[in-house]
Design an enzyme around this catalytic site. Structure first.
Site, short mmCIF file in Angstrom:
data_model
loop_
_atom_site.label_atom_id
_atom_site.label_comp_id
_atom_site.label_asym_id
_atom_site.label_seq_id
_atom_site.Cartn_x
_atom_site.Cartn_y
_atom_site.Cartn_z
N CYS A 184 0.84 -1.20 0.00
CA CYS A 184 0.00 0.00 0.00
C CYS A 184 0.88 1.25 0.00
CB CYS A 184 -0.91 0.00 1.23
SG CYS A 184 -1.94 1.49 1.39
N HIS A 217 -7.64 2.89 2.77
CA HIS A 217 -6.93 3.88 1.97
C HIS A 217 -7.43 3.92 0.52
CE1 HIS A 217 -3.44 3.72 5.05
NE2 HIS A 217 -4.23 4.76 5.28
N CYS A 321 -31.35 -16.27 10.71
CA CYS A 321 -30.75 -16.47 12.03
C CYS A 321 -31.40 -15.56 13.07
CB CYS A 321 -29.24 -16.23 11.98
SG CYS A 321 -28.77 -14.65 11.26
N HIS A 768 -24.99 -11.49 11.52
CA HIS A 768 -25.42 -12.81 11.98
C HIS A 768 -25.84 -12.74 13.45
CE1 HIS A 768 -25.81 -17.10 11.84
NE2 HIS A 768 -24.87 -17.32 12.75
#
Length: 808
Positions: A184, A217, A321, A768
């Site tokens: 990066c 970034h 769920c 979840h």
């Protein structure tokens, strides 16, 4: 054979050939969770096309007299050990390119069965009457009702060609991207790197919910420059279709038909690159395959599987769920267990159900209760020899589980969002569920298990005149703000903030995140703490003033549900999830939170004169209106927003405005009101609805008249006009007004923690949910169809906490 054929001919009038509009059930029993794979197979009523297991088909015959059934039985085929493993390419289940579910193959047999003696005829057979052959063929060829109601849960959309790809501007800045060794440009990240296709900048991707991933970034670069497309390095191979190209303005993975040209601009020879990184879709696939990506799921722990009564898992139907975790906790309570399991058997529920038991909530609740609590279906999953080694990360606690399809269909029938396959808020579902249970038990409240969660709340408002007002309501949950200023680890937080600032300036990330720890007792104290109410209209002073409001509980329910408000709105109306731990003890005592009602020496605020109320209601605060208008809202809408929130403030008016933009009467002129309220017609059914909320009839009628008959606005009106309900609730020194707390369960204030519903994700509508329940002296994790002994229950990460009152 001839006698059996003659018997069939005698009952031809009870056989129907299904029409295209008929719903045909052939995958699951309407009363139990038996399927064609069960030992007794499945029996399809050839008159109603409802399906029944071996134990239930006789009940249907006795109830309906329908004697002819199609019996479907599926027997597992033997599969060789060298069955190849197919790698998924789509986020899908049961479709080409999707997850290979590794389900064994079955051989299916069909027979015609005539009750009550179970006389059997083979199918197919040319000797069968033509009507029977046509009817059975139609049933077998039809798409089952269960399948029609189940939208494919995980199918990812096909990538679309980006509108930015064909005319993408690329800057000649001399950048040449090497074939390897990427990093990066703004930090030390060497993974999850993205190449911006406009200027060739290599930057790290987004930070994941758990702190992994990049440092944002790449997306920050897009926000600074507006350069729209980026490709993930490590996903580029000679097959460019597999490359992961993301469009920031479109906020999704896209197809770039000119990707080869765009890569060549920066000197990238894609034919020599080897794939080293997962695409976004593959990472999502990998995440869903392992399905153990947070502490709430106790990933990495050796979870001992549990089987037997009360330890049955629920199969995920696709983002279900939220429902599974809530239902596991609800049916672990004594009230729901007694109502739908101990005191009601399947046969009794079926006999009292309407002709179609699949649409009867009482029947489906009984079916679900027996499925979860009997232990009949709590057995280990079928061993699939062809599962690849890389699937061993799936928890050993996995079992077959039961699919709550019919329950979901009936409970969601009155709620459009829950009928979709999208993720939902577990709290919202819990409240909707209890409302529906209360509705179906309205004829016999003594049997209503939802009453075990209901309690009364009393708000006391004191104005500078020295007089008070009381307002009462009922609720199922106690929603708590989290006072971060009450964190017990402030020194660690300050040290972490300083370290994070230093690391960020160096382009590095911290190794371990320190989160605030707030005691639950602080959240409860915050709920009861005095709160200032600005612009409160005092009928004693006949002017606006600042009043003090406190809240307490009229009654203590059998089961107390605490909702932690982890989702807050930041500036700019951006939702944010509080990254915080709540220290929750096993035993709590809320005795001090009991409201005492009107006390000796207290004087109630006088009733407002009707005309004064009307004029007060019609006067919008000009400062609030001007601020809202400056944001671009309609002047009339802003006035209504201010009026309907009693001129409390801009934020409250904005909330009202955003939630009422689509009201059919939003553009109607502000009513001046009727001089004689008795002339205004009030819908009796709407009065009954407000009565069911715990309000008295006089107040309900008054609120409906003031709000034009809108129930939601009437409820808001009652809460924003506490003095209106005071006269009815507090005519004397009574602290128990009828209709509010007369029938509420009550007892001592000591509670024991029995259940936790935890959530992971940036929003309640994604991520979840997992349940942890205290059973038989130990904590048990219920993660969809995985059930096992909890090693490290995340008691400090709960979204909903369920407490059971301790009997003195």
């Amino acid at each position: 054979m001839s006698n059996a054929m003659e018997l069939l001919r005698l009952n031809l009038s009870r056989v129907r050939i299904p029409e295209p509009t008929n719903r045909i059930y052939k995958q699951e029993c309407c009363i139990s969770f038996e399927t064609p794979k069960s030992e007794g197979g499945l029996f399809i009523d050839m008159n109603t096309f409802l399906a029944f297991g071996k134990d239930c088909v006789g009940w249907n015959y006795e109830k309906t007299g329908n004697p002819v059934y199609l019996h479907i039985k599926q027997i597992k085929k033997q599969v060789g050990e060298d069955r190849p493993l197919k790698k998924p390419t789509l986020l899908a289940i049961g479709v080409d390119g999707g997850f290979d579910t590794h389900e064994p193959e079955f051989e299916e047999t069909h027979n015609i069965v005539i009750l009550p003696d179970y006389v059997t005829l083979p199918f197919p057979s040319v000797e069968l009457p033509e009507k029977v052959r046509l009817a059975v063929d139609a049933v077998l060829m039809a798409e089952g009702a269960e399948r029609k109601e189940q939208i494919t849960a995980w199918t990812a959309d096909k990538k679309q060609i980006s509108q930015y790809a064909m005319n993408l501007e690329q800057i000649k800045n001399g950048v040449t991207v090497p074939p390897s060794g990427w990093k990066c440009s703004k930090c030390d990240k060497t993974e999850n790197l993205w190449l911006n296709l406009t200027d060739g900048m290599i930057l790290c991707g987004r930070r994941n919910w758990d702190g992994t991933g990049g440092n944002n970034h790449a997306i920050e670069h897009y926000k600074e420059t507006g350069y729209p497309l980026a490709v993930k390095l490590g996903t580029i191979t000679a097959d460019l279709e597999g490359a992961d190209v993301f469009s920031y303005p479109e906020d999704e993975s896209i197809e770039d038909p000119l990707l080869a040209q765009h890569l060549g601009f920066f000197g990238i020879d894609f034919s020599s690159l080897q794939k080293t990184e997962m695409t976004t879709a593959e990472r999502e696939l990998d995440q869903n395959t392992n399905f153990d990506w947070n502490r709430i799921q106790e990933s990495g722990k050796e979870v001992e599987p549990l089987y037997g009564p009360g330890y049955t898992g629920l199969i995920n139907l696709g983002n279900s769920c939220y429902m599974a975790s809530t239902m596991q906790v609800v049916f672990s309570t004594r009230s729901f267990c007694a109502r739908y399991y101990l005191n009601q058997d399947l046969r009794k529920a079926f006999e009292t159900a309407p002709a179609d038991p699949t649409v009867d909530l009482n029947m489906q609740l009984t079916k679900l209760a027996h499925g979860l609590l009997s232990g009949r279906y709590s057995i280990p999953a079928i061993q699939k020899d062809d599962i690849a080694n890389d699937a061993t990360s799936i928890s050993k606690a996995k079992q077959e589980g039961i699919p709550p399809r019919m329950f979901k269909a009936v409970i969601a029938a009155s709620h459009p969002e829950f009928s979709t396959m999208r993720q939902q808020d577990a709290l919202e579902f819990f409240l909707h569920f209890l409302e529906q249970v209360e509705r179906v038990n309205a004829g016999n409240p003594a049997l209503d298990p939802s009453q075990s969660f209901k309690f009364g709340i009393e708000e006391r408002i004191s104005c500078p005149s020295g007089k008070v007002a009381y307002n009462r309501r009922v609720d199922y949950i106690l929603s708590l703000n989290i006072p971060l200023e009450q964190a017990t680890n402030k020194e660690q937080l300050e040290a972490f903030a300083k370290l994070k600032e230093e690391k960020t300036s160096e382009g590095k990330e911290v190794d371990e995140i320190v989160r605030p720890r707030v005691p639950l007792v602080a959240c409860l104290a915050n709920y009861s703490a005095p709160e200032e109410v600005h612009d409160f209209y005092s009928t004693a002073l006949k002017a606006k003033t600042t009043a003090i409001k406190t809240a307490g509980l009229i009654s203590f329910p059998d089961y107390l549900v605490l909702h932690m408000r982890k989702f807050v709105m930041e500036a700019g109306w951006v939702p944010k999830k509080l990254d915080v731990y709540i220290d929750v003890p096993n035993i709590i005592d809320i005795s001090h939170m009991r409201s005492k009602g009107l006390q000796p020496g207290e004087e109630l605020l006088p009733d407002a004169v009707a005309e004064d109320e009307g004029s007060q209601r019609l006067m919008a605060n000009e400062d609030i209106v001007c601020q809202l208008v400056s944001m671009g809202f309609n002047q009339l809408h802003c006035q209504k927003a201010a009026i309907n929130t009693s001129n409390v403030g801009v934020e409250e008016a904005m909330n009202w405005l955003l939630s009422h933009m689509d009201d059919p009467d939003i553009d109607a002129p502000i009513s001046q009101g009727s001089k004689n309220d008795d002339d205004i017609f009030v819908d009796a059914s709407k009065v009954d609805t407000l009565l069911s909320f715990g309000f008295q009839e006089e107040i309900a009628r008054k609120a409906l008249k003031a709000s034009g008959g809108d129930i939601e606005k009437a409820t808001d009106w009652i809460f924003s006009h506490p003095t209106a309900s005071t006269s009815a609730d507090m005519d004397s020194m009574s602290t128990s007004p009828p209709g509010v707390d007369a029938a509420l369960a009550d007892g001592g204030g000591r509670y024991r923690l029995i259940g936790i519903v935890s959530h992971i994700g940036t929003s309640t509508l994604c991520g979840h949910y997992v349940a942890h329940i205290y059973k038989e002296g130990r904590w048990v994790i219920f993660n969809d169809d995985k059930v096992g002994v909890s090693v490290d229950p995340p008691k400090d990460m709960g979204y909903l906490y369920f407490f059971e009152r301790l009997d003195d």
